[in-house]
Design an enzyme around this catalytic site. Structure first.
Site, PDB file in Angstrom:
ATOM      1  N   ARG A 105       5.336  -8.736 -40.333  1.00 58.16           N
ATOM      2  CA  ARG A 105       3.827  -9.001 -39.791  1.00 58.16           C
ATOM      3  C   ARG A 105       3.294  -7.512 -39.480  1.00 58.16           C
ATOM      4  O   ARG A 105       3.918  -6.764 -38.842  1.00 58.16           O
ATOM      5  CB  ARG A 105       3.891  -9.698 -38.574  1.00 58.16           C
ATOM      6  CG  ARG A 105       2.495 -10.013 -38.180  1.00 58.16           C
ATOM      7  CD  ARG A 105       2.555 -10.965 -37.099  1.00 58.16           C
ATOM      8  NE  ARG A 105       2.957 -10.751 -35.892  1.00 58.16           N
ATOM      9  CZ  ARG A 105       2.414 -11.200 -34.868  1.00 58.16           C
ATOM     10  NH1 ARG A 105       1.515 -12.351 -34.539  1.00 58.16           N
ATOM     11  NH2 ARG A 105       2.901 -10.951 -33.531  1.00 58.16           N
ATOM     12  N   THR A 109      -2.854  -5.336 -38.741  1.00 55.87           N
ATOM     13  CA  THR A 109      -3.938  -6.263 -39.436  1.00 55.87           C
ATOM     14  C   THR A 109      -3.324  -7.658 -39.020  1.00 55.87           C
ATOM     15  O   THR A 109      -4.013  -8.656 -39.259  1.00 55.87           O
ATOM     16  CB  THR A 109      -3.741  -6.108 -40.903  1.00 55.87           C
ATOM     17  OG1 THR A 109      -2.477  -6.404 -41.491  1.00 55.87           O
ATOM     18  CG2 THR A 109      -4.368  -4.749 -41.221  1.00 55.87           C
ATOM     19  N   ASP A 201       8.523 -11.967 -27.739  1.00 56.49           N
ATOM     20  CA  ASP A 201       8.830 -11.842 -29.006  1.00 56.49           C
ATOM     21  C   ASP A 201      10.015 -12.262 -29.360  1.00 56.49           C
ATOM     22  O   ASP A 201      11.182 -12.066 -28.855  1.00 56.49           O
ATOM     23  CB  ASP A 201       8.791 -10.101 -29.469  1.00 56.49           C
ATOM     24  CG  ASP A 201       9.228  -9.988 -31.041  1.00 56.49           C
ATOM     25  OD1 ASP A 201       8.283  -9.400 -31.703  1.00 56.49           O
ATOM     26  OD2 ASP A 201      10.127 -10.513 -31.595  1.00 56.49           O
ATOM     27  N   ASP A 204      12.923 -10.355 -30.937  1.00 54.20           N
ATOM     28  CA  ASP A 204      13.557  -9.431 -29.937  1.00 54.20           C
ATOM     29  C   ASP A 204      14.588 -10.060 -28.923  1.00 54.20           C
ATOM     30  O   ASP A 204      15.490  -9.608 -28.503  1.00 54.20           O
ATOM     31  CB  ASP A 204      12.355  -8.372 -29.276  1.00 54.20           C
ATOM     32  CG  ASP A 204      11.859  -7.341 -30.245  1.00 54.20           C
ATOM     33  OD1 ASP A 204      12.684  -7.064 -31.053  1.00 54.20           O
ATOM     34  OD2 ASP A 204      10.735  -7.002 -29.851  1.00 54.20           O
TER      35      ASP A 204
HETATM   36  N1  URA Z   1       5.959 -13.981 -32.534  1.00 50.53           N
HETATM   37  C1  URA Z   1       6.623 -14.076 -31.359  1.00 50.53           C
HETATM   38  O1  URA Z   1       7.800 -13.754 -31.497  1.00 50.53           O
HETATM   39  N2  URA Z   1       6.023 -14.110 -30.290  1.00 50.53           N
HETATM   40  C2  URA Z   1       4.676 -14.317 -30.127  1.00 50.53           C
HETATM   41  O2  URA Z   1       4.141 -14.797 -29.285  1.00 50.53           O
HETATM   42  C3  URA Z   1       3.951 -14.683 -31.454  1.00 50.53           C
HETATM   43  C4  URA Z   1       4.430 -14.057 -32.519  1.00 50.53           C
END
Ligand code: URA
Length: 209
Positions: A105, A109, A201, A204
């Site tokens: 990602r 953008t 995330d 993570d």
């Molecule tokens: N990806 C993630 O890991 N967390 C989010 O809140 C959005 C996309």
């Protein structure tokens, strides 16, 4: 045409999700919880697997017993956070075939670009279940689903732990045929494409990066 989405709001899913959301949940516990939620989601996502009868002998008598029919389902993980959910699904359907799709990602953008693809054969003959814990903008999921359809997948379900309303709308607009299963629909996306209240995330937090 499938309903907009199915919320798998079993109390066990809700309980585990609350622990996932908590910022002080450490990676080893976070990973374990994602796996357990994957197991619970798999049970529901696979509820309509077709059955056929086969002849078996119990210790007492012969009988016709139900077994899963057709080709093994394909589980496709959207890297890298999808792998956490994949483990839970594989606990429930260890014979499933597994594919991986790497979608990066762009942080500016928020558009998705593919960097890796390895899929099981004969996708058109299998139920294909895509796993990605977070359905945020749906840019990544939509690109992955388009790629899977181009590779022959025809019956596809998407399983996410958390979804944003914006992501559900975008998914429905691009892929109305895909059946969506989520653990919870959260409030909104923030300006960085994160789900709020969310859990941060997912990749993570699963891998402690
Ligand atoms: N990806 C993630 O890991 N967390 C989010 O809140 C959005 C996309």
């Amino acid at each position: 045409m499938p309903d907009s989405h199915t919320v798998i709001d079993h109390p066990l899913v809700q309980h585990k999700l609350s622990h996932l959301r908590a910022a002080d949940t450490p990676p080893h516990l976070f990973r374990q919880l994602v796996r357990e939620i994957g197991q619970l989601m798999a049970y529901e996502v696979l509820r309509d697997l077709p059955l056929t009868n086969t002849a078996i002998e119990t210790p007492l008598t012969a009988m016709q017993a139900p077994v899963i029919d057709g080709k093994k389902p394909a589980l496709v993980s959207i890297l890298r956070a999808g792998n956490g959910l994949l483990d839970g699904f594989l606990d429930i359907v260890p014979l499933a075939r597994v594919g991986h799709i790497g979608m990066r990602r762009d942080p500016d953008t928020l558009q998705a670009e593919e960097y890796y693809l390895k899929l099981p054969c004969a996708l058109g003959d299998r139920l294909t279940i895509v796993v990605d814990p977070m359905l945020a903008t749906a840019n990544t999921a939509n690109a992955a689903l388009a790629r899977l359809k181009a590779a022959g997948a025809s019956r596809i379900k998407l399983s996410s732990i958390l979804a944003a309303p914006e992501g559900i709308s975008a998914l429905r607009a691009a892929h109305p045929d895909v059946e969506l299963y989520v653990g919870c629909v959260d409030d909104h996306l923030n300006d960085h494409g994160y789900i709020v209240p969310g859990l941060g995330d997912a990749g993570d937090r699963i891998y402690g990066t």
